[in-house]
Enzyme design. Structure first.
Site, PDB file in Angstrom:
ATOM      1  N   HIS A 139       0.831  -1.210   0.000  1.00 42.00           N
ATOM      2  CA  HIS A 139       0.000   0.000   0.000  1.00 42.00           C
ATOM      3  C   HIS A 139       0.863   1.257   0.000  1.00 42.00           C
ATOM      4  O   HIS A 139       2.047   1.223   0.338  1.00 42.00           O
ATOM      5  CB  HIS A 139      -0.895   0.031   1.250  1.00 42.00           C
ATOM      6  CG  HIS A 139      -2.120  -0.820   1.120  1.00 42.00           C
ATOM      7  ND1 HIS A 139      -2.115  -2.164   1.394  1.00 42.00           N
ATOM      8  CD2 HIS A 139      -3.389  -0.515   0.742  1.00 42.00           C
ATOM      9  CE1 HIS A 139      -3.326  -2.652   1.197  1.00 42.00           C
ATOM     10  NE2 HIS A 139      -4.120  -1.678   0.802  1.00 42.00           N
ATOM     11  N   LYS A 143      -1.057   4.934   4.740  1.00 42.66           N
ATOM     12  CA  LYS A 143      -2.015   4.027   5.381  1.00 42.66           C
ATOM     13  C   LYS A 143      -1.636   3.832   6.847  1.00 42.66           C
ATOM     14  O   LYS A 143      -0.470   3.621   7.175  1.00 42.66           O
ATOM     15  CB  LYS A 143      -2.013   2.683   4.638  1.00 42.66           C
ATOM     16  CG  LYS A 143      -3.045   1.705   5.151  1.00 42.66           C
ATOM     17  CD  LYS A 143      -3.167   0.506   4.212  1.00 42.66           C
ATOM     18  CE  LYS A 143      -4.134  -0.520   4.765  1.00 42.66           C
ATOM     19  NZ  LYS A 143      -5.466   0.051   5.054  1.00 42.66           N
TER      20      LYS A 143
HETATM   21  P1  NAP Z   1      -7.920   9.703   4.531  1.00 39.91           P
HETATM   22  O1  NAP Z   1      -7.589  10.356   3.226  1.00 39.91           O
HETATM   23  O2  NAP Z   1      -7.030   9.964   5.715  1.00 39.91           O
HETATM   24  O3  NAP Z   1      -9.436  10.106   4.860  1.00 39.91           O
HETATM   25  C1  NAP Z   1     -10.030   9.973   6.090  1.00 39.91           C
HETATM   26  C2  NAP Z   1     -10.894  11.224   6.298  1.00 39.91           C
HETATM   27  O4  NAP Z   1     -11.721  11.033   7.447  1.00 39.91           O
HETATM   28  C3  NAP Z   1     -10.040  12.474   6.548  1.00 39.91           C
HETATM   29  O5  NAP Z   1     -10.615  13.572   5.876  1.00 39.91           O
HETATM   30  C4  NAP Z   1     -10.126  12.594   8.063  1.00 39.91           C
HETATM   31  O6  NAP Z   1      -9.896  13.925   8.495  1.00 39.91           O
HETATM   32  C5  NAP Z   1     -11.571  12.190   8.286  1.00 39.91           C
HETATM   33  N1  NAP Z   1     -11.881  11.822   9.650  1.00 39.91           N
HETATM   34  C6  NAP Z   1     -11.064  11.371  10.641  1.00 39.91           C
HETATM   35  N2  NAP Z   1     -11.765  11.135  11.760  1.00 39.91           N
HETATM   36  C7  NAP Z   1     -13.064  11.448  11.480  1.00 39.91           C
HETATM   37  C8  NAP Z   1     -14.256  11.443  12.239  1.00 39.91           C
HETATM   38  N3  NAP Z   1     -14.270  11.045  13.516  1.00 39.91           N
HETATM   39  N4  NAP Z   1     -15.409  11.820  11.640  1.00 39.91           N
HETATM   40  C9  NAP Z   1     -15.421  12.207  10.352  1.00 39.91           C
HETATM   41  N5  NAP Z   1     -14.304  12.257   9.578  1.00 39.91           N
HETATM   42  C10 NAP Z   1     -13.146  11.883  10.144  1.00 39.91           C
HETATM   43  O7  NAP Z   1      -7.989   8.113   4.366  1.00 39.91           O
HETATM   44  P2  NAP Z   1      -8.459   7.275   3.092  1.00 39.91           P
HETATM   45  O8  NAP Z   1      -7.295   6.913   2.262  1.00 39.91           O
HETATM   46  O9  NAP Z   1      -9.614   7.968   2.457  1.00 39.91           O
HETATM   47  O10 NAP Z   1      -8.917   5.927   3.798  1.00 39.91           O
HETATM   48  C11 NAP Z   1      -9.980   5.927   4.745  1.00 39.91           C
HETATM   49  C12 NAP Z   1     -10.153   4.517   5.296  1.00 39.91           C
HETATM   50  O11 NAP Z   1     -10.641   3.675   4.256  1.00 39.91           O
HETATM   51  C13 NAP Z   1      -8.858   3.865   5.791  1.00 39.91           C
HETATM   52  O12 NAP Z   1      -9.142   3.087   6.937  1.00 39.91           O
HETATM   53  C14 NAP Z   1      -8.457   2.965   4.633  1.00 39.91           C
HETATM   54  O13 NAP Z   1      -7.682   1.864   5.046  1.00 39.91           O
HETATM   55  C15 NAP Z   1      -9.821   2.525   4.159  1.00 39.91           C
HETATM   56  N6  NAP Z   1      -9.918   2.043   2.780  1.00 39.91           N
HETATM   57  C16 NAP Z   1     -10.813   1.052   2.558  1.00 39.91           C
HETATM   58  C17 NAP Z   1     -11.025   0.603   1.279  1.00 39.91           C
HETATM   59  C18 NAP Z   1     -12.058  -0.470   1.027  1.00 39.91           C
HETATM   60  O14 NAP Z   1     -12.258  -0.867  -0.131  1.00 39.91           O
HETATM   61  N7  NAP Z   1     -12.722  -0.964   2.073  1.00 39.91           N
HETATM   62  C19 NAP Z   1     -10.304   1.151   0.205  1.00 39.91           C
HETATM   63  C20 NAP Z   1      -9.394   2.178   0.472  1.00 39.91           C
HETATM   64  C21 NAP Z   1      -9.218   2.639   1.762  1.00 39.91           C
HETATM   65  P3  NAP Z   1      -8.381  14.329   8.940  1.00 39.91           P
HETATM   66  O15 NAP Z   1      -7.497  14.068   7.753  1.00 39.91           O
HETATM   67  O16 NAP Z   1      -8.523  15.778   9.293  1.00 39.91           O
HETATM   68  O17 NAP Z   1      -8.046  13.446  10.117  1.00 39.91           O
END
Ligand code: NAP
Length: 256
Positions: A139, A143
């Site tokens: 990844h 992450k």
């Molecule tokens: P990211 O870019 O860090 O996005 C997370 C967002 O959520 C950020 O804007 C963060 O704000 C916000 N956030 C944090 N705490 C929150 C809360 N309590 N309430 C509302 N918003 C909040 O991460 P990402 O790459 O999008 O990934 C997000 C998650 O999805 C990760 O766990 C990743 O492993 C997972 N994922 C899953 C899949 C799947 O297919 N299932 C695919 C890709 C990723 P801040 O940046 O200000 O903290």
């Protein structure tokens, strides 16, 4: 064309993140869905217009997602969750909570990319035929959790398929006294999982299955976050018809 008042009203939590912003665009582009709200860090879920939202999609951080899901259940809002970091006890807490809220559905999927779901499925089908099985997940370095939820899910499915076939532990002569700690990766249900974090990568997984004289590699690559959107939208469209907890996309694709 679906009338606006018939479109499924969707809220996105983590809407400013990499995945959340892709979900916002995908919902806005889908004729049968309507973006009802977009929340990010600092926006309390209590501000969600629960009576005007049918499904909330959570792509936040592992430390927030479980609490978000319990709040959504209390609000009576169906949830589609992609945030990783779920373990057995956390899933069990959601299952128990949902038993008290019979109308609400929650889909938690470690991977919404259709190719990744198929790779996990094929790995579980192939696992009984091989002596050895290991998983490598690769990844981007931003992450937070390791190994990935997908790799955990894959390793658990491979381990279950091996156990059902009566296979014991995979051969491994590694002597801890002659090895660096962690060199063999994490063991999920006895299947070793190795995590690579490298700038330039998105989300990738290899399942290695070995026998004397041959090995099979099943590999999946997500090259762009758009790969996750068909699976997310599928779950958004189905979650309200699936009360209770659904883990993984497999049942929605009739794979299990
Ligand atoms: P990211 O870019 O860090 O996005 C997370 C967002 O959520 C950020 O804007 C963060 O704000 C916000 N956030 C944090 N705490 C929150 C809360 N309590 N309430 C509302 N918003 C909040 O991460 P990402 O790459 O999008 O990934 C997000 C998650 O999805 C990760 O766990 C990743 O492993 C997972 N994922 C899953 C899949 C799947 O297919 N299932 C695919 C890709 C990723 P801040 O940046 O200000 O903290």
């Amino acid at each position: 064309m679906v009338a606006v008042d018939q479109a499924i009203a969707v809220a996105v939590i983590g809407a400013k993140g990499r995945m959340g912003s892709a979900v916002v665009k995908a919902v806005q582009a889908a004729p049968d869905l309507r973006l009802a709200d977009a929340l990010d860090v600092g926006d309390p879920l209590s501000s969600l217009p629960a009576d005007a939202v049918q499904v909330a999609v959570d792509f936040t951080v592992p430390s927030a997602a479980e609490d978000n899901v319990h709040q959504l259940i209390d609000l009576g809002v169906n949830a589609v969750v992609g945030t990783s970091g779920w373990d057995g006890p956390a899933l069990e807490r959601v299952r128990r909570h949902l038993a008290e809220a019979r109308e609400v559905g929650v889909v938690i999927a470690p991977n919404f990319a259709l190719g990744a779901v198929l790779a996990m499925h094929f790995a579980a089908q192939a696992a009984p035929f091989f002596e050895s099985a290991e998983v490598i997940e690769l990844h981007h370095p931003d992450k937070l959790d390791a190994p990935s939820g997908t790799a955990r899910h894959t390793a658990a499915a491979v381990a279950a398929a091996r156990a059902a076939a009566g296979l014991g532990a995979a051969p491994d002569a590694t002597d801890p006294d002659r090895s660096e700690p962690g060199a063999r990766g994490a063991a999920i249900d006895g299947v070793h999982v190795h995590s690579v974090r490298l700038r330039g990568l998105v989300a990738h997984e290899e399942i290695l299955l070995g026998n004397p004289g041959e090995y099979l590699t099943i590999r999946h690559d997500s090259l762009d976050r758009v790969s996750f959107m068909p699976g997310v939208l599928l779950a958004v469209r189905q979650v309200s018809t699936r009360p209770g907890l659904t883990v993984g996309l497999e049942p929605l694709l009739n794979l299990s």
